[in-house]
Design an enzyme around this catalytic site. Structure first.
Site, PDB file in Angstrom:
ATOM      1  N   HIS A  75       0.870  -1.322   0.004  1.00 10.01           N
ATOM      2  CA  HIS A  75       0.013  -0.058   0.142  1.00 10.01           C
ATOM      3  C   HIS A  75       0.982   1.250   0.061  1.00 10.01           C
ATOM      4  CE1 HIS A  75      -3.808  -2.492   0.874  1.00 10.01           C
ATOM      5  NE2 HIS A  75      -2.894  -2.901   2.021  1.00 10.01           N
TER       6      HIS A  75
HETATM    7  O1  RIB Z   1      -5.408   0.042   4.457  1.00 13.04           O
HETATM    8  C1  RIB Z   1      -3.789   0.160   4.190  1.00 13.04           C
HETATM    9  C2  RIB Z   1      -3.256   1.100   5.054  1.00 13.04           C
HETATM   10  O2  RIB Z   1      -3.657   1.029   6.511  1.00 13.04           O
HETATM   11  C3  RIB Z   1      -1.854   1.306   4.879  1.00 13.04           C
HETATM   12  O3  RIB Z   1      -1.352   2.415   5.281  1.00 13.04           O
HETATM   13  C4  RIB Z   1      -1.378   0.244   6.203  1.00 13.04           C
HETATM   14  O4  RIB Z   1      -0.071   0.703   6.633  1.00 13.04           O
HETATM   15  C5  RIB Z   1      -2.408   0.766   7.200  1.00 13.04           C
HETATM   16  O5  RIB Z   1      -2.058   1.965   7.719  1.00 13.04           O
END
Ligand code: RIB
Ligand code: CA
Length: 316
Positions: free
Chosen positions: A244
């Protein structure tokens, strides 16, 4: 690739994927990281503040200033994600406890002071966790809204729905009230949603490439990936896990790897059923203002090639 250096502040809740994003940013000559601000999210603030410094020291960058921020959302109780990231938030490999200090200044005050002192629109805010620090800074100092060059945020989802509820992505779900403050502030915002990050899937081949670097950085990223992959593989049945937060840095360094659309995005802050949803008007069915550039495709192989190339620049 861009030609001029971009000054950035990284607001983060490490989290293994945040860690990879920080390593990518510190290995990218196109970027100047002028500070890292931590927030409660994946794990409580004390751990996100520990983890951010551990990643800086892994990158041999103990010169980076790390500021601790908000330990809970604006209104909602804190929800964390140890089930994904482990009890420390950086499970997967044992790294030394940090020796570099936390800065004495609170993240919110660092953000306010930095934007008030810098020339207008010269610094970009990258948010990798719940947007609590940014919202608190905007509420305490509304004048900085016109001084922020842009905000680029990992969060939300439209075609992909949610990952912590059927309709909400984790960062937006944890602090939807903060996200609303930010999205309503009239600041240029680029959203890196699950629609993109669910296409940025790691692979066994890529993990092998990382280990072949024979560096601690390569081993750390490989081990972090092995750790958080187990959760996503079970949940999505996918071979590989969504990377992500590094997509935020990837866009800053190589925007040509992504596509998106300028649309209206509103944040659900009242319905318990859809709390934290990013209501993205992708098909322009309303006349609501187009307040966000919402990404939806990524050149997955190009992104991982960039990531490997930059991570290989670490000598140890
Ligand atoms: O949904 C994914 C996000 O939530 C990413 O930033 C992960 O690190 C969590 O913070
Ligand atoms: Ca994060």
């Amino acid at each position: 690739m861009r030609s001029t250096t971009q000054k950035i502040i990284i607001d983060t809740d490490p989290g293994q994927d945040d860690g990879v994003a920080i390593l990518l940013a510190l290995a990218s000559p196109e970027l100047e990281v002028i500070g890292i601000t931590t927030v409660a999210g994946n794990v409580p603030l004390a751990l996100t503040s520990r983890n951010a410094r551990m990643v800086c020291e892994l990158a041999k960058r103990s010169d980076i200033k790390v500021f601790a921020g908000c330990d809970r959302p604006l209104k909602k109780p804190l929800v964390t994600a140890e089930n994904v990231h482990g009890k420390t938030g950086l499970d997967g490999i044992d790294l030394p406890e940090p020796t570099m200090p936390l800065q004495a200044q609170h993240s919110v005050d660092f953000i306010i002071e930095t934007f008030r002192n810098a020339p207008e629109k010269t610094i970009t805010l990258c948010t990798l966790g719940p947007m609590t620090n940014i919202a608190q800074a905007l509420m305490k100092a509304p004048d900085i809204a016109t001084r922020i060059q842009k905000i680029i945020s990992m969060g939300g989802g439209f075609f992909e729905g949610g990952n912590i509820t059927p309709s909400a992505e984790f960062n937006m779900f944890v602090d939807p009230d903060a996200a609303k403050v930010v999205f309503d502030a009239g600041i240029e915002i680029i959203v890196v949603p699950l629609d993109v990050t669910h296409k940025a899937l790691t692979s066994a081949t890529w993990i092998k490439e990382l280990r072949a670097l024979n560096t601690l950085v390569g081993e750390a990223v490989a081990s972090w990936t092995d750790f958080f992959e187990r959760y996503d593989k079970e949940k999505y049945g996918s071979a590989g896990a969504p990377l992500h937060d590094p997509c935020v840095i990837g866009y800053l360094v190589a925007p040509h790897l992504f596509t998106g659309k300028q649309i209206n995005v509103e944040i659900e802050t009242t319905s318990e059923l859809t709390m934290g949803a990013t209501v993205a008007d992708w098909w322009k069915v309303t006349d609501r203002p187009k307040n966000a550039y919402f990404l939806n495709t990524i050149d997955r192989d190009g992104f991982f090639d960039l990531l490997t190339e930059r991570l290989s620049s670490y000598s140890a």
